[in-house]
Design a protein around this motif. Sequence first.
Motif, PDB file in Angstrom:
ATOM      1  N   GLU A 614      -2.931  -2.280  -0.514  1.00 22.81           N
ATOM      2  CA  GLU A 614      -3.937  -3.321  -0.712  1.00 22.81           C
ATOM      3  C   GLU A 614      -3.453  -4.659  -0.173  1.00 22.81           C
ATOM      4  O   GLU A 614      -4.204  -5.395   0.474  1.00 22.81           O
ATOM      5  CB  GLU A 614      -4.280  -3.445  -2.206  1.00 22.81           C
ATOM      6  N   LEU A 615      -2.204  -4.982  -0.426  1.00 25.61           N
ATOM      7  CA  LEU A 615      -1.658  -6.249   0.047  1.00 25.61           C
ATOM      8  C   LEU A 615      -1.599  -6.309   1.568  1.00 25.61           C
ATOM      9  O   LEU A 615      -1.791  -7.373   2.168  1.00 25.61           O
ATOM     10  CB  LEU A 615      -0.253  -6.462  -0.529  1.00 25.61           C
ATOM     11  N   LEU A 616      -1.327  -5.167   2.197  1.00 22.68           N
ATOM     12  CA  LEU A 616      -1.235  -5.134   3.662  1.00 22.68           C
ATOM     13  C   LEU A 616      -2.571  -5.447   4.340  1.00 22.68           C
ATOM     14  O   LEU A 616      -2.613  -5.774   5.521  1.00 22.68           O
ATOM     15  CB  LEU A 616      -0.713  -3.776   4.130  1.00 22.68           C
ATOM     16  N   LYS A 617      -3.647  -5.360   3.584  1.00 23.63           N
ATOM     17  CA  LYS A 617      -4.961  -5.698   4.141  1.00 23.63           C
ATOM     18  C   LYS A 617      -5.128  -7.206   4.337  1.00 23.63           C
ATOM     19  O   LYS A 617      -5.942  -7.649   5.131  1.00 23.63           O
ATOM     20  CB  LYS A 617      -6.072  -5.174   3.223  1.00 23.63           C
ATOM     21  N   ILE A 618      -4.340  -7.977   3.585  1.00 25.60           N
ATOM     22  CA  ILE A 618      -4.503  -9.438   3.633  1.00 25.60           C
ATOM     23  C   ILE A 618      -3.211 -10.182   3.943  1.00 25.60           C
ATOM     24  O   ILE A 618      -3.231 -11.390   4.166  1.00 25.60           O
ATOM     25  CB  ILE A 618      -5.060  -9.963   2.287  1.00 25.60           C
ATOM     26  N   LYS A 619      -2.068  -9.462   3.981  1.00 21.37           N
ATOM     27  CA  LYS A 619      -0.793 -10.138   4.220  1.00 21.37           C
ATOM     28  C   LYS A 619       0.057  -9.349   5.220  1.00 21.37           C
ATOM     29  O   LYS A 619      -0.071  -8.134   5.342  1.00 21.37           O
ATOM     30  CB  LYS A 619      -0.020 -10.310   2.909  1.00 21.37           C
ATOM     31  N   GLU A 620       0.937 -10.070   5.914  1.00 21.93           N
ATOM     32  CA  GLU A 620       1.849  -9.450   6.863  1.00 21.93           C
ATOM     33  C   GLU A 620       2.997  -8.761   6.117  1.00 21.93           C
ATOM     34  O   GLU A 620       3.381  -9.192   5.017  1.00 21.93           O
ATOM     35  CB  GLU A 620       2.426 -10.498   7.822  1.00 21.93           C
ATOM     36  N   PRO A 621       3.573  -7.702   6.720  1.00 15.35           N
ATOM     37  CA  PRO A 621       4.639  -6.959   6.040  1.00 15.35           C
ATOM     38  C   PRO A 621       5.807  -7.830   5.572  1.00 15.35           C
ATOM     39  O   PRO A 621       6.252  -7.710   4.428  1.00 15.35           O
ATOM     40  CB  PRO A 621       5.092  -5.955   7.106  1.00 15.35           C
ATOM     41  N   LEU A 622       6.306  -8.705   6.466  1.00 17.68           N
ATOM     42  CA  LEU A 622       7.450  -9.524   6.075  1.00 17.68           C
ATOM     43  C   LEU A 622       7.092 -10.522   4.990  1.00 17.68           C
ATOM     44  O   LEU A 622       7.939 -10.908   4.178  1.00 17.68           O
ATOM     45  CB  LEU A 622       8.025 -10.252   7.289  1.00 17.68           C
ATOM     46  N   GLU A 623       5.850 -10.930   4.938  1.00 17.27           N
ATOM     47  CA  GLU A 623       5.393 -11.822   3.876  1.00 17.27           C
ATOM     48  C   GLU A 623       5.445 -11.103   2.529  1.00 17.27           C
ATOM     49  O   GLU A 623       5.822 -11.687   1.515  1.00 17.27           O
ATOM     50  CB  GLU A 623       3.972 -12.296   4.175  1.00 17.27           C
ATOM     51  N   SER A 662       8.309   2.224   1.894  1.00 20.19           N
ATOM     52  CA  SER A 662       7.847   3.345   2.714  1.00 20.19           C
ATOM     53  C   SER A 662       6.491   3.041   3.332  1.00 20.19           C
ATOM     54  O   SER A 662       6.225   3.386   4.493  1.00 20.19           O
ATOM     55  CB  SER A 662       7.781   4.629   1.877  1.00 20.19           C
ATOM     56  N   VAL A 663       5.626   2.363   2.573  1.00 22.44           N
ATOM     57  CA  VAL A 663       4.317   1.981   3.085  1.00 22.44           C
ATOM     58  C   VAL A 663       4.451   0.875   4.131  1.00 22.44           C
ATOM     59  O   VAL A 663       3.802   0.908   5.186  1.00 22.44           O
ATOM     60  CB  VAL A 663       3.407   1.505   1.922  1.00 22.44           C
ATOM     61  N   ILE A 664       5.301  -0.099   3.851  1.00 21.37           N
ATOM     62  CA  ILE A 664       5.494  -1.225   4.787  1.00 21.37           C
ATOM     63  C   ILE A 664       6.063  -0.741   6.106  1.00 21.37           C
ATOM     64  O   ILE A 664       5.590  -1.119   7.190  1.00 21.37           O
ATOM     65  CB  ILE A 664       6.419  -2.286   4.154  1.00 21.37           C
ATOM     66  N   LYS A 665       7.068   0.120   6.061  1.00 24.78           N
ATOM     67  CA  LYS A 665       7.693   0.616   7.285  1.00 24.78           C
ATOM     68  C   LYS A 665       6.715   1.456   8.111  1.00 24.78           C
ATOM     69  O   LYS A 665       6.690   1.377   9.345  1.00 24.78           O
ATOM     70  CB  LYS A 665       8.940   1.431   6.940  1.00 24.78           C
ATOM     71  N   LYS A 666       5.921   2.245   7.412  1.00 25.65           N
ATOM     72  CA  LYS A 666       4.914   3.053   8.097  1.00 25.65           C
ATOM     73  C   LYS A 666       3.904   2.146   8.818  1.00 25.65           C
ATOM     74  O   LYS A 666       3.505   2.402   9.953  1.00 25.65           O
ATOM     75  CB  LYS A 666       4.186   3.948   7.092  1.00 25.65           C
ATOM     76  N   ASN A 667       3.516   1.083   8.159  1.00 24.53           N
ATOM     77  CA  ASN A 667       2.584   0.124   8.739  1.00 24.53           C
ATOM     78  C   ASN A 667       3.176  -0.553   9.969  1.00 24.53           C
ATOM     79  O   ASN A 667       2.505  -0.712  11.007  1.00 24.53           O
ATOM     80  CB  ASN A 667       2.218  -0.919   7.679  1.00 24.53           C
ATOM     81  N   MET A 668       4.444  -0.933   9.878  1.00 27.98           N
ATOM     82  CA  MET A 668       5.096  -1.619  10.997  1.00 27.98           C
ATOM     83  C   MET A 668       5.289  -0.685  12.193  1.00 27.98           C
ATOM     84  O   MET A 668       5.109  -1.084  13.343  1.00 27.98           O
ATOM     85  CB  MET A 668       6.434  -2.184  10.541  1.00 27.98           C
ATOM     86  N   LEU A 669       5.641   0.552  11.906  1.00 28.80           N
ATOM     87  CA  LEU A 669       5.815   1.519  12.986  1.00 28.80           C
ATOM     88  C   LEU A 669       4.503   1.780  13.710  1.00 28.80           C
ATOM     89  O   LEU A 669       4.459   1.940  14.935  1.00 28.80           O
ATOM     90  CB  LEU A 669       6.381   2.833  12.433  1.00 28.80           C
ATOM     91  N   ALA A 670       3.408   1.817  12.956  1.00 29.12           N
ATOM     92  CA  ALA A 670       2.089   2.032  13.551  1.00 29.12           C
ATOM     93  C   ALA A 670       1.718   0.890  14.500  1.00 29.12           C
ATOM     94  O   ALA A 670       0.980   1.083  15.463  1.00 29.12           O
ATOM     95  CB  ALA A 670       1.044   2.163  12.457  1.00 29.12           C
ATOM     96  N   LYS A 671       2.248  -0.285  14.226  1.00 27.84           N
ATOM     97  CA  LYS A 671       1.984  -1.450  15.080  1.00 27.84           C
ATOM     98  C   LYS A 671       3.008  -1.583  16.199  1.00 27.84           C
ATOM     99  O   LYS A 671       2.941  -2.525  17.005  1.00 27.84           O
ATOM    100  CB  LYS A 671       2.008  -2.728  14.240  1.00 27.84           C
ATOM    101  N   GLY A 672       3.993  -0.656  16.207  1.00 30.00           N
ATOM    102  CA  GLY A 672       5.024  -0.726  17.228  1.00 30.00           C
ATOM    103  C   GLY A 672       6.083  -1.763  16.946  1.00 30.00           C
ATOM    104  O   GLY A 672       6.824  -2.177  17.856  1.00 30.00           O
ATOM    105  N   GLU A 673       6.180  -2.199  15.696  1.00 25.83           N
ATOM    106  CA  GLU A 673       7.173  -3.209  15.325  1.00 25.83           C
ATOM    107  C   GLU A 673       8.453  -2.547  14.832  1.00 25.83           C
ATOM    108  O   GLU A 673       8.457  -1.387  14.442  1.00 25.83           O
ATOM    109  CB  GLU A 673       6.607  -4.118  14.227  1.00 25.83           C
TER     110      GLU A 673
END
Length: 799
Positions: A614-623, A662-673
């Motif tokens: 839910e947070l990833l919908k409105i905030k960046e992973p590092l935030e 695990s959710v944050i890393k998955k999100n970042m990998l999907a963005k190529g980060e």
Amino acid sequence: MIFKDLLNNKLNNKFIFFDGAMGTMLQKEGLKVGELPETLNITNSETIKRIHKQYIDAGADIIITNTFGANELKYSTSEYSVEDVITAGVNNAREVADDKLVALDIGPTGQIMEPSGTLSFETAYELFKKQVIIGERAGADVILIETMSDLYEAKAAILAAKENSSLPVLCTMTFQEDGRTLMGTDPKTMVFVLEGLGVDALGVNCSLGPKELMPIVEEILKYASIPVMVQPNAGLPRYDGEKTVYDIKAGEFAEYIKIMAQKGVRIFGGCCGTDPEFINKSSAALKGISPLKTEIKGFTAITSGTDTVILDDKVRFIGERINPTGKKHYKQELKAKSVNYIQSEAVKQKEEGAAVIDLNVGLPEIDEVEMITKAVKAIQKVVQIPISIDSSNPEAIEAGARIYNGKPVINSVNGKEETMKKIFPIVKKYGGCVIALTIDENGIPSSAEGRFKIAEKIVNEAKKYRIDKKDIIVDCLALTASAQQKEVLETVKSIELVKERLGVKTTLGVSNVSYGMPRREILNRAFLSIALYAGLNLPIINGADEEMKDTIDAFNVLSNTDKEGKDYISKYSDRKNEANNEKKPSVDNKENNKELKQIIIDGMEEDAEASTEELLKIKEPLEIVNNYIIPALDYVGEQYEEKEIFLPQLIQSAETVKKSFSVIKKNMLAKGEDNIDKGKIVLATVKGDIHDIGKNIVKVLLENYGFKVIDLGKDVPIEKVVEAVKEHNIKLVGLSALMTTTVISMKKTIEALRENNLQCKVFVGGAVLNEEYAEMIGADFYAKDARESVRIAEKIFVE
């Protein structure tokens, strides 16, 4: 002669002495780095027998086998089997013992128990069971379970001993300077749990020197009703450049032993750094002194693994809401085998101030045995409040009591003969308190005298099972004013009778009185006030009802149990409440159902992933990492340092962060980060040491602060550490050692890193280390705990 006979025949006129350290003596004999001490039972039996004989000649009444670490985990890769090692160990001791007793030595497994670690209770039990069976078959007289830092692991070992042998069982735990074990158990909690499990003697070993152990020993003596034993180290360790030495000589050690004996300790021995001279001088110091008689204490106590609730004049309450009656959502979760509701309710009830949490999972359409086991584990993951295991199914009650870490409340028994026959053996075996309902084959008596008679019958029957009345909490059963108005005050009268004539503690499901009536809370409060005045100790209420809690707090002041109104003033001062609100991170319900920071603090693993998504919908992973995860971990770390929480809660919060990461890393990998990586750290338990509890805890915490950990495991050769540092260009290395015999490996590993001109810093930690020791072996930093390891890493990589 069994141990109880020895106690009866000798403890009235003499003290009993175990021997001293085996490891210290083996070091003097030239034990090689990395060599498993227990294998010497086979490869060098004459040396082992000679050491045993030296201790016997020094005055030891009981000698301990060289089998401390002889378990399947440690010996899985050894050329010798556990059976061979233990059998040889007992035979060596037996051969020189003559009329002295032989104690089978069982130490910890070296692994972290669930839920903080991966070792299950059942697996630990099986490991200990094998040791016990082999040891008794080989001819041991006594089982000594020692150096336990986890109460849960101690319980597994005690049950394995009690259920698979006829030998007396003694158990000692090891405490830190803060007065708690590594996993957060304090001395009084240990006493109540181990006594409940039926050990013949209990106490403390290893840990510290006798001077530093004195406050812990005094606390144990305050609560113990069975013989207390103490086996201190020879003071505090240090490294003299070649070997580990200790700061207390035998004569000074003996003086402290004398003081402990005069305070009431009856069984002694020595641990790390002690030798036959220590036993000889300590034994001589007690000549002419008569042991104090062990007094039977009358505490009614309920515990978790770290916290104890002693039922005294101060009123506390049991939280009532984890019960499927009238709760459609909870019933659905039980059918789905979900524990989300149970965990969230446990956390809420902790925040509401419940002293005990009632747990009921009874639905006809589910496997209650399976579910109560899962539920007990789930609650103990997130809170350390004692649990009342509430069921009418004896099999479910036993399953819950067995897996429980602590001394539980068993809810319930009643005056029916068949029920008492089924429940009392469970209560006795697992050492819990039991709630006794004043109902029998004829139902609930309408009169107070009738209910008292049932309570009296239950107390008398319990004696036949050797259950003391201090462990019985009587429920005189609240009847409804809507249907049985004439009998409402009979409940109050029956409380008075039970208190006056039986002298036991009481409980009551208060809200039953108002069932079927409007504005139930009015009747509940009035009835609670009357029952409290009659002697109610532990009401069962809804902790969300602030006015019910207000009534209890006010009663504690007016009855002179809250001395000077300190608790009342602390709780109800606006200034204090504001300060508390500022300290605790707030829950922001606008962004997500429960803020991620609070989820981490509470250790709610199941909620972490959804909240992060839910947070990833409105905030960046590092935030999210910097503004939610790290602040939550910092807060939990502060609570840990202030002793508001203990290691299990610290680990649970870290495990919850894993779910979020695990959710944050998955999100970042999907963005190529790139993945979050503050820096790479090598961790290793040094050569010869197979205990990686500390290292694993450090690993979990470092990873959750964003560091990448290269874990080399345990018993790691020096060259492997050097190679890993070279290969990964490592700036920071963490080394762990639990045993004094392996600190030399730590020193040699550090020397090898320096000799190879590797530009890395080294931090060290472990039970046998301190800051001075770390400096002497060439380390750059000393980490007293996992939290300090994070600070060191941030100093190297962040500052």
